[in-house]
Design a protein around this motif. Structure first.
Motif, PDB file in Angstrom:
ATOM      1  N   TYR A 168       0.858  -1.185   0.000  1.00 45.76           N
ATOM      2  CA  TYR A 168       0.000   0.000   0.000  1.00 45.76           C
ATOM      3  C   TYR A 168       0.892   1.232   0.000  1.00 45.76           C
ATOM      4  O   TYR A 168       1.728   1.402   0.889  1.00 45.76           O
ATOM      5  CB  TYR A 168      -0.903   0.010   1.235  1.00 45.76           C
ATOM      6  CG  TYR A 168      -2.005  -1.019   1.176  1.00 45.76           C
ATOM      7  CD1 TYR A 168      -3.280  -0.674   0.750  1.00 45.76           C
ATOM      8  CD2 TYR A 168      -1.752  -2.341   1.508  1.00 45.76           C
ATOM      9  CE1 TYR A 168      -4.284  -1.621   0.665  1.00 45.76           C
ATOM     10  CE2 TYR A 168      -2.758  -3.303   1.428  1.00 45.76           C
ATOM     11  CZ  TYR A 168      -4.019  -2.934   1.008  1.00 45.76           C
ATOM     12  OH  TYR A 168      -5.013  -3.870   0.917  1.00 45.76           O
ATOM     13  N   CYS A 169       0.719   2.087  -1.010  1.00 38.57           N
ATOM     14  CA  CYS A 169       1.557   3.288  -1.114  1.00 38.57           C
ATOM     15  C   CYS A 169       0.727   4.536  -0.794  1.00 38.57           C
ATOM     16  O   CYS A 169      -0.497   4.458  -0.619  1.00 38.57           O
ATOM     17  CB  CYS A 169       2.181   3.372  -2.499  1.00 38.57           C
ATOM     18  SG  CYS A 169       0.992   3.304  -3.839  1.00 38.57           S
ATOM     19  N   THR A 174      -0.624   5.734 -10.334  1.00 34.17           N
ATOM     20  CA  THR A 174      -0.211   4.605 -11.170  1.00 34.17           C
ATOM     21  C   THR A 174      -0.350   4.879 -12.667  1.00 34.17           C
ATOM     22  O   THR A 174       0.560   4.574 -13.438  1.00 34.17           O
ATOM     23  CB  THR A 174      -1.009   3.339 -10.790  1.00 34.17           C
ATOM     24  OG1 THR A 174      -1.061   3.237  -9.370  1.00 34.17           O
ATOM     25  CG2 THR A 174      -0.354   2.103 -11.365  1.00 34.17           C
ATOM     26  N   ALA A 175      -1.473   5.479 -13.092  1.00 33.39           N
ATOM     27  CA  ALA A 175      -1.685   5.667 -14.539  1.00 33.39           C
ATOM     28  C   ALA A 175      -0.606   6.568 -15.141  1.00 33.39           C
ATOM     29  O   ALA A 175      -0.045   6.266 -16.205  1.00 33.39           O
ATOM     30  CB  ALA A 175      -3.080   6.230 -14.794  1.00 33.39           C
ATOM     31  N   THR A 176      -0.293   7.669 -14.465  1.00 36.54           N
ATOM     32  CA  THR A 176       0.767   8.561 -14.952  1.00 36.54           C
ATOM     33  C   THR A 176       2.121   7.854 -14.927  1.00 36.54           C
ATOM     34  O   THR A 176       2.931   8.009 -15.843  1.00 36.54           O
ATOM     35  CB  THR A 176       0.851   9.814 -14.058  1.00 36.54           C
ATOM     36  OG1 THR A 176      -0.468  10.267 -13.801  1.00 36.54           O
ATOM     37  CG2 THR A 176       1.644  10.922 -14.719  1.00 36.54           C
ATOM     38  N   THR A 208      -5.893   1.310  -7.909  1.00 37.38           N
ATOM     39  CA  THR A 208      -4.944   0.424  -8.599  1.00 37.38           C
ATOM     40  C   THR A 208      -4.026  -0.297  -7.616  1.00 37.38           C
ATOM     41  O   THR A 208      -3.125  -1.016  -8.029  1.00 37.38           O
ATOM     42  CB  THR A 208      -4.076   1.220  -9.579  1.00 37.38           C
ATOM     43  OG1 THR A 208      -3.260   2.128  -8.824  1.00 37.38           O
ATOM     44  CG2 THR A 208      -4.930   2.002 -10.564  1.00 37.38           C
ATOM     45  N   ILE A 209      -4.207  -0.060  -6.332  1.00 34.51           N
ATOM     46  CA  ILE A 209      -3.425  -0.750  -5.307  1.00 34.51           C
ATOM     47  C   ILE A 209      -4.388  -1.496  -4.382  1.00 34.51           C
ATOM     48  O   ILE A 209      -5.583  -1.157  -4.369  1.00 34.51           O
ATOM     49  CB  ILE A 209      -2.537   0.232  -4.502  1.00 34.51           C
ATOM     50  CG1 ILE A 209      -3.392   1.219  -3.711  1.00 34.51           C
ATOM     51  CG2 ILE A 209      -1.598   0.966  -5.416  1.00 34.51           C
ATOM     52  CD1 ILE A 209      -2.617   1.942  -2.616  1.00 34.51           C
ATOM     53  N   PRO A 210      -3.918  -2.501  -3.624  1.00 39.52           N
ATOM     54  CA  PRO A 210      -2.514  -2.863  -3.450  1.00 39.52           C
ATOM     55  C   PRO A 210      -1.969  -3.637  -4.649  1.00 39.52           C
ATOM     56  O   PRO A 210      -2.721  -4.096  -5.510  1.00 39.52           O
ATOM     57  CB  PRO A 210      -2.539  -3.758  -2.212  1.00 39.52           C
ATOM     58  CG  PRO A 210      -3.877  -4.419  -2.265  1.00 39.52           C
ATOM     59  CD  PRO A 210      -4.805  -3.359  -2.804  1.00 39.52           C
TER      60      PRO A 210
END
Ligand code: ZN
Ligand code: FE
Length: 255
Positions: A168-169, A174-176, A208-210
């Motif tokens: 987990y951030c 994520t997309a960029t 988009t996580i984890p």
């Protein structure tokens, strides 16, 4: 009993996370970007906040601490090296320390680079890691206080966690990150598969996580700075990994 997790957005692109131990009722917020969405998540789950585990001192990870502390009297755990910059700290931790959330137990991993005192919390038995702004999916944090060499070593520590660790951030970038990563590592089928998956998740408005360490280390160019083919692709064949990492980070800064 396995840990339970609630993941939600705060501010614009920060992630709020609640980690709950069903055996004891203990509940930790990982960072406190903003009080209101954390209170809303607590109300929806019925969980009571007992702890805040802070990864680093930036305001977008600490602005909610004071209000939550006043309301819930929760314990605030923070990196020793940054405690003076973080409000309402009760307990400071550094490399190798253990932090309990009820019966759940984390190891503290120091990951300097983004900030000098940045830490990650690794719940070994639960296969969970909360990595703040050190590692993002298909990216990494900006190297603000430390050096690229420090950041590379920190990322290697996280890469060395077991492959089935769920990460987990601190941000939804994520997309960029994928758009940039494809300019560095364009013939990587694992990255292409992740790009397709993230496009679908983004269309659904889903997080988009984890992501697992095992998947991430095959697709994230910042975790692949020591892969000879990748270095060659960016014109740095034979260069040391930390120089390759620094170059990739520099290109991302300008992207
Ligand atoms: Zn930060
Ligand atoms: Fe941040």
């Amino acid at each position: 009993m396995p840990a339970e997790i609630r993941l939600f957005l705060c501010r614009s692109d920060n992630y709020g996370v609640l980690l709950h131990d069903p055996a004891t009722g203990a509940t930790a917020a990982i960072d406190a970007p903003e009080a209101a969405p954390i209170e809303k998540a607590l109300a929806e789950t019925g969980w009571k906040l007992t702890d805040i585990l802070v990864t680093h001192h930036h305001a977008d990870h600490t602005d909610g601490i004071r209000a939550l502390k006043d309301k819930y009297k929760c314990r605030v755990v923070a990196p020793a090296a940054e405690a003076s910059k973080i409000p309402a700290v009760d307990e400071t931790v550094s490399e190798g320390d253990k932090v309990k959330v009820g019966n759940l137990s984390a190891n503290v991993i120091e990951t300097p680079g983004h900030t000098l005192g940045h830490i990650a919390y690794w719940f070994h038995a639960d296969k969970l890691a909360f990595v703040g702004d050190t590692l993002f999916s298909i990216g990494c944090g900006r190297v603000i206080e430390g050096t690229p060499g420090q950041m590379w070593q920190s990322l290697r520590k996280l890469r060395d966690l077991p492959d089935d660790t769920e990460v987990y951030c601190g941000h939804e970038y994520t997309a960029t990150n994928i758009k940039f990563a494809l300019t560095i590592d364009e013939n990587n089928p694992v990255l292409e598969a992740r790009a397709a998956q993230v496009q679908q998740l983004t269309e659904e408005g889903a997080p988009t996580i984890p992501v697992s360490i095992g998947d991430e280390k095959l697709a994230n160019p910042f975790l692949r700075a020591d892969v000879p083919d990748l270095a060659a692709d960016i014109g740095m064949a034979g260069e040391p990994a930390e120089k390759v990492f620094a170059e990739i980070r520099e290109r991302k800064n300008k992207f």
